[in-house]
Design a protein around this motif. Structure first.
Motif, PDB file in Angstrom:
ATOM      1  N   ALA A  46       8.352  -4.660  10.649  1.00 23.44           N
ATOM      2  CA  ALA A  46       7.442  -3.966  11.549  1.00 23.44           C
ATOM      3  C   ALA A  46       6.281  -4.909  11.883  1.00 23.44           C
ATOM      4  O   ALA A  46       6.159  -5.999  11.319  1.00 23.44           O
ATOM      5  N   LYS A  47       5.411  -4.503  12.804  1.00 24.23           N
ATOM      6  CA  LYS A  47       4.228  -5.308  13.092  1.00 24.23           C
ATOM      7  C   LYS A  47       3.358  -5.435  11.845  1.00 24.23           C
ATOM      8  O   LYS A  47       3.218  -4.495  11.078  1.00 24.23           O
ATOM      9  N   GLN A  48       2.806  -6.634  11.680  1.00 22.91           N
ATOM     10  CA  GLN A  48       2.031  -7.003  10.484  1.00 22.91           C
ATOM     11  C   GLN A  48       2.871  -6.951   9.204  1.00 22.91           C
ATOM     12  O   GLN A  48       2.332  -6.832   8.102  1.00 22.91           O
ATOM     13  N   GLY A  49       4.181  -7.049   9.356  1.00 27.84           N
ATOM     14  CA  GLY A  49       5.057  -7.054   8.190  1.00 27.84           C
ATOM     15  C   GLY A  49       4.967  -8.359   7.418  1.00 27.84           C
ATOM     16  O   GLY A  49       4.540  -9.395   7.942  1.00 27.84           O
ATOM     17  N   ARG A  50       5.367  -8.310   6.144  1.00 26.93           N
ATOM     18  CA  ARG A  50       5.285  -9.486   5.270  1.00 26.93           C
ATOM     19  C   ARG A  50       6.607  -9.692   4.540  1.00 26.93           C
ATOM     20  O   ARG A  50       7.197  -8.730   4.039  1.00 26.93           O
ATOM     21  N   VAL A  51       7.052 -10.932   4.482  1.00 26.87           N
ATOM     22  CA  VAL A  51       8.179 -11.310   3.635  1.00 26.87           C
ATOM     23  C   VAL A  51       7.627 -12.134   2.475  1.00 26.87           C
ATOM     24  O   VAL A  51       6.949 -13.138   2.692  1.00 26.87           O
ATOM     25  N   VAL A  52       7.921 -11.710   1.248  1.00 25.18           N
ATOM     26  CA  VAL A  52       7.531 -12.483   0.073  1.00 25.18           C
ATOM     27  C   VAL A  52       8.761 -13.211  -0.447  1.00 25.18           C
ATOM     28  O   VAL A  52       9.745 -12.586  -0.847  1.00 25.18           O
ATOM     29  N   VAL A  53       8.714 -14.531  -0.411  1.00 20.82           N
ATOM     30  CA  VAL A  53       9.848 -15.343  -0.858  1.00 20.82           C
ATOM     31  C   VAL A  53       9.742 -15.534  -2.367  1.00 20.82           C
ATOM     32  O   VAL A  53       8.882 -16.263  -2.863  1.00 20.82           O
ATOM     33  N   ILE A  54      10.640 -14.849  -3.089  1.00 20.02           N
ATOM     34  CA  ILE A  54      10.655 -14.905  -4.555  1.00 20.02           C
ATOM     35  C   ILE A  54      11.738 -15.859  -5.053  1.00 20.02           C
ATOM     36  O   ILE A  54      11.574 -16.539  -6.060  1.00 20.02           O
ATOM     37  N   GLY A  55      12.869 -15.912  -4.334  1.00 19.36           N
ATOM     38  CA  GLY A  55      13.977 -16.770  -4.746  1.00 19.36           C
ATOM     39  C   GLY A  55      14.573 -17.497  -3.554  1.00 19.36           C
ATOM     40  O   GLY A  55      14.582 -16.992  -2.430  1.00 19.36           O
ATOM     41  N   ASN A  56      15.066 -18.709  -3.792  1.00 16.34           N
ATOM     42  CA  ASN A  56      15.642 -19.523  -2.726  1.00 16.34           C
ATOM     43  C   ASN A  56      16.526 -20.604  -3.347  1.00 16.34           C
ATOM     44  O   ASN A  56      16.192 -21.148  -4.390  1.00 16.34           O
ATOM     45  N   ARG A  57      17.635 -20.900  -2.661  1.00 14.66           N
ATOM     46  CA  ARG A  57      18.548 -21.928  -3.196  1.00 14.66           C
ATOM     47  C   ARG A  57      18.981 -22.919  -2.127  1.00 14.66           C
ATOM     48  O   ARG A  57      20.077 -23.458  -2.187  1.00 14.66           O
ATOM     49  N   GLY A  58      18.134 -23.155  -1.145  1.00 15.41           N
ATOM     50  CA  GLY A  58      18.510 -24.116  -0.115  1.00 15.41           C
ATOM     51  C   GLY A  58      17.608 -24.001   1.099  1.00 15.41           C
ATOM     52  O   GLY A  58      16.576 -23.331   1.075  1.00 15.41           O
TER      53      GLY A  58
ATOM     54  N   LYS B 168       0.834  -1.202   0.000  1.00 21.85           N
ATOM     55  CA  LYS B 168       0.000   0.000   0.000  1.00 21.85           C
ATOM     56  C   LYS B 168       0.867   1.250   0.000  1.00 21.85           C
ATOM     57  O   LYS B 168       1.975   1.247   0.549  1.00 21.85           O
ATOM     58  N   PRO B 169       0.385   2.335  -0.616  1.00 24.75           N
ATOM     59  CA  PRO B 169       1.114   3.601  -0.573  1.00 24.75           C
ATOM     60  C   PRO B 169       1.434   3.993   0.867  1.00 24.75           C
ATOM     61  O   PRO B 169       0.613   3.807   1.769  1.00 24.75           O
ATOM     62  N   GLY B 170       2.631   4.515   1.070  1.00 20.74           N
ATOM     63  CA  GLY B 170       3.054   4.925   2.400  1.00 20.74           C
ATOM     64  C   GLY B 170       3.825   3.879   3.162  1.00 20.74           C
ATOM     65  O   GLY B 170       4.474   4.191   4.171  1.00 20.74           O
ATOM     66  N   GLU B 171       3.779   2.616   2.704  1.00 18.10           N
ATOM     67  CA  GLU B 171       4.542   1.564   3.378  1.00 18.10           C
ATOM     68  C   GLU B 171       6.011   1.620   2.968  1.00 18.10           C
ATOM     69  O   GLU B 171       6.374   2.242   1.967  1.00 18.10           O
ATOM     70  N   VAL B 172       6.835   0.939   3.761  1.00 18.26           N
ATOM     71  CA  VAL B 172       8.266   0.856   3.486  1.00 18.26           C
ATOM     72  C   VAL B 172       8.577  -0.557   3.000  1.00 18.26           C
ATOM     73  O   VAL B 172       8.221  -1.546   3.663  1.00 18.26           O
ATOM     74  N   VAL B 173       9.240  -0.665   1.857  1.00 23.46           N
ATOM     75  CA  VAL B 173       9.589  -1.968   1.294  1.00 23.46           C
ATOM     76  C   VAL B 173      11.102  -2.097   1.200  1.00 23.46           C
ATOM     77  O   VAL B 173      11.798  -1.160   0.798  1.00 23.46           O
ATOM     78  N   LEU B 174      11.610  -3.247   1.606  1.00 25.51           N
ATOM     79  CA  LEU B 174      13.022  -3.599   1.429  1.00 25.51           C
ATOM     80  C   LEU B 174      13.125  -4.579   0.273  1.00 25.51           C
ATOM     81  O   LEU B 174      12.469  -5.627   0.283  1.00 25.51           O
ATOM     82  N   ILE B 175      13.933  -4.223  -0.720  1.00 23.98           N
ATOM     83  CA  ILE B 175      14.107  -5.074  -1.901  1.00 23.98           C
ATOM     84  C   ILE B 175      15.538  -5.569  -1.921  1.00 23.98           C
ATOM     85  O   ILE B 175      16.479  -4.819  -2.181  1.00 23.98           O
ATOM     86  N   HIS B 176      15.716  -6.846  -1.601  1.00 21.38           N
ATOM     87  CA  HIS B 176      17.038  -7.460  -1.697  1.00 21.38           C
ATOM     88  C   HIS B 176      17.390  -7.639  -3.173  1.00 21.38           C
ATOM     89  O   HIS B 176      16.546  -7.994  -3.988  1.00 21.38           O
ATOM     90  N   GLY B 177      18.654  -7.429  -3.535  1.00 22.67           N
ATOM     91  CA  GLY B 177      19.045  -7.604  -4.935  1.00 22.67           C
ATOM     92  C   GLY B 177      18.334  -6.630  -5.835  1.00 22.67           C
ATOM     93  O   GLY B 177      17.785  -7.004  -6.872  1.00 22.67           O
ATOM     94  N   ALA B 178      18.345  -5.348  -5.447  1.00 26.04           N
ATOM     95  CA  ALA B 178      17.566  -4.337  -6.169  1.00 26.04           C
ATOM     96  C   ALA B 178      18.141  -3.987  -7.533  1.00 26.04           C
ATOM     97  O   ALA B 178      17.516  -3.235  -8.285  1.00 26.04           O
TER      98      ALA B 178
ATOM     99  N   GLU C   3      12.174 -10.978  -1.025  1.00 27.49           N
ATOM    100  CA  GLU C   3      13.349 -11.790  -0.719  1.00 27.49           C
ATOM    101  C   GLU C   3      13.745 -12.656  -1.913  1.00 27.49           C
ATOM    102  O   GLU C   3      13.010 -13.551  -2.316  1.00 27.49           O
ATOM    103  N   MET C   4      14.930 -12.379  -2.459  1.00 28.34           N
ATOM    104  CA  MET C   4      15.421 -13.102  -3.642  1.00 28.34           C
ATOM    105  C   MET C   4      16.312 -14.291  -3.284  1.00 28.34           C
ATOM    106  O   MET C   4      16.590 -15.129  -4.130  1.00 28.34           O
ATOM    107  N   LEU C   5      16.779 -14.363  -2.022  1.00 26.45           N
ATOM    108  CA  LEU C   5      17.688 -15.444  -1.608  1.00 26.45           C
ATOM    109  C   LEU C   5      17.355 -15.834  -0.171  1.00 26.45           C
ATOM    110  O   LEU C   5      18.102 -15.565   0.766  1.00 26.45           O
ATOM    111  N   ALA C   6      16.203 -16.487  -0.014  1.00 26.74           N
ATOM    112  CA  ALA C   6      15.658 -16.736   1.314  1.00 26.74           C
ATOM    113  C   ALA C   6      16.549 -17.629   2.167  1.00 26.74           C
ATOM    114  O   ALA C   6      16.596 -17.481   3.391  1.00 26.74           O
TER     115      ALA C   6
END
Length: 320
Positions: A230-242, A139-149, A215-218
């Protein structure tokens, strides 16, 4: 036509440039003359036989491309011969001079976008859009961390998140990659090799944490990600190698969510929604695919080696 053919699963050396029959469209199908084909990490997993999708042999790899409609089959109404399109999925494979596609797999390519850029749209931008908005409900106003940007999906996510009103924190492993991420709109870009980069993220959010992580390398980052939310935060697992060990309490205490994502699971309606947004973003200039390398089609093996090397930036495209 010339096309890359794979006769056995294995290393990059199994990619062979061969003569193949020109495709002919059936009802609801189109043939695209390919000007550029995109290379994705998933292409290497399929080629090696390590992916859930194992096409019957021989097959031509590739899902992303851009070019011009050459011919259309009965009942096709959305496109006509001569139209510029980007390709998001094919029937016959994208690493070729021509590709057979379902009508629903081709989408209008704005004149402002080159064919090389168009070949960078399909998997990276659809993955980023689905991860941000369909799986994580950003949602607008949220903070997103993009690994491997600085990678293909990372750049797409930076542009999409910035346009949607999120505050974007990106990470990159090289100075060049971090510069690219900043140029594409990331508000803050950090070196994930730095020993204190996690503390820097907490500082940037005044200790609150981030709302969303792509998350590109979970297998490397997931446990640390939970501490950044943060509270109610979400991690989306997009990439993983193990595999990785995590402490579930880190999620419990924040009502946090770990969400898996695969583009292959998207429904036809979800994909139609994704590409409607991407076509609009390409038209208005919000989305600007970055091409990192252009490699001749005959050297597809080299492209498969390059796409999984650390520090790659932008999209690698093959030129027929």
């Amino acid at each position: 036509m010339k096309a890359i053919q794979v006769h056995e699963f294995g290393g990059p050396e199994v990619l062979k440039l061969e003569e193949a029959p020109d495709p002919t469209p059936g009802p609801g199908q189109v043939v695209v003359q390919i000007h550029a084909a995109g290379v994705n990490p998933v292409d290497t997993y399929v080629r090696a036989g390590r992916h859930a999708v194992r096409p019957p042999l021989p097959y031509t790899p590739g899902m992303d491309a851009a070019g011009v409609i050459e011919s259309v089959g009965e009942g096709v109404a959305r496109v006509k011969p001569g139209d510029r399109v980007y390709v998001a999925g094919t029937i016959s494979g994208a690493y070729a001079e021509k590709a057979l596609c379902a009508e629903t797999q081709v989408h209008a390519l704005a004149e402002r976008v080159s064919f090389e850029q168009g070949a960078a749209v399909g998997v990276p931008y659809a993955t980023a859009y689905r991860g941000l908005f369909q799986r994580a409900n950003a949602k607008p106003g949220e903070v997103v961390l993009i690994h491997g940007a600085s990678g293909g999906v990372g750049i797409a996510a930076v542009q999409l998140a910035r346009a949607a009103g999120l505050t974007v924190i990106g990470t990159g492993g090289t100075e060049k990659g971090r510069r690219v991420a900043a140029e594409q709109g990331a508000h803050h870009v950090l070196d994930h090799h730095s020993v204190d980069y996690l503390d820097q993220i907490k500082s940037l959010t005044s200790g609150r944490g981030v709302d969303l992580i792509l998350e590109m390398l979970a297998n490397v980052n997931l446990a640390k990600d939970l501490g950044l939310l943060a509270k109610q935060g979400r991690v989306v697992v997009i990439g993983n190698r193990g595999t990785i060990e995590i402490d579930p309490r880190a999620a419990m205490g924040k009502d946090a969510s770990i969400v898996g994502m695969s583009l292959f699971n998207a429904s036809p309606a979800e994909l139609a929604s994704v590409h409607a947004a991407l076509v609009a973003g390409l038209e208005n200039g919000t989305l600007r695919p970055v091409v990192g390398q252009k490699i001749p089609l005959a050297e597809a093996a080299r492209a498969h080696e390059a796409v999984i090397e650390p520090g790659a930036y932008g999209k690698i495209v093959l030129m027929p």
